[in-house]
Write a protein that holds these residues in place. Structure first.
Motif: not given
Length: 160
Positions: A7-12, A71-81
């Motif tokens: 996923p593209a986004n890192l946490v804070s 480095r591991v914890h990531r997240w991303e949202t799209t219109d579908q998921v």
């Protein structure tokens, strides 16, 4: 379609200090107990060795774990998921369809409040359980929760 990349986004970035502090508080208990036992008791050399081993393990854990998690914890949202990656030794990637979302919650413990962080929980109609994103800054968590709630309401179906 979402490819199987991270996923593209890192946490804070503040999550690193939060994880370090939380782990440090956990290590403080055995270290203080061993120091007190050494100071008042007759533990001798075995207890001194145990204290040194505990201290070395604590320092290694505090130096490695928070950076590794960041480095591991990531997240991303799209219109579908909603797409997450988490873990430390055992790493997990979860993809939850927006159409299956039932609730979106933010949580903040006392220590998260000190660091301006929040955790997001996305409950889905899945036997696997909810999707968690830990270590988000508060504004991002609130914005993401509102966005997901809006997208869930706009999705046709009953999330089951």
């Amino acid at each position: 379609m979402l490819d199987l990349r991270a996923p593209a986004n890192l946490v804070s970035r503040r999550a690193v200090l939060f994880w370090t502090t939380r782990a440090g508080l956990g290590w403080a208990v055995p270290l203080v107990a061993e120091l007190l036992w050494l100071a008042v008791g007759d533990g001798g050399t075995p207890l001194a060795i145990a204290l040194i081993v505990t201290l070395v393990l604590a320092v290694a854990h505090l130096l490695v774990m928070p950076q590794w998690r960041y480095r591991v914890h990531r997240w991303e949202t799209t219109d579908q998921v909603v797409y997450t990656q988490s873990g430390w030794f055992n790493q997990e990637r979860r993809i939850a369809p927006v159409s299956r979302i039932q609730t979106v919650d933010t949580e903040r413990g006392p220590l998260e409040r000190v660091f301006g962080l929040a955790n997001l929980t996305v409950t889905t109609a899945s036997a696997r359980g909810p999707v968690h994103i830990h270590g988000l800054d508060l504004d991002t968590a609130q914005r993401l929760a509102a966005d997901l709630a809006t997208r869930t309401q706009a999705t046709v179906g009953d999330a089951t």
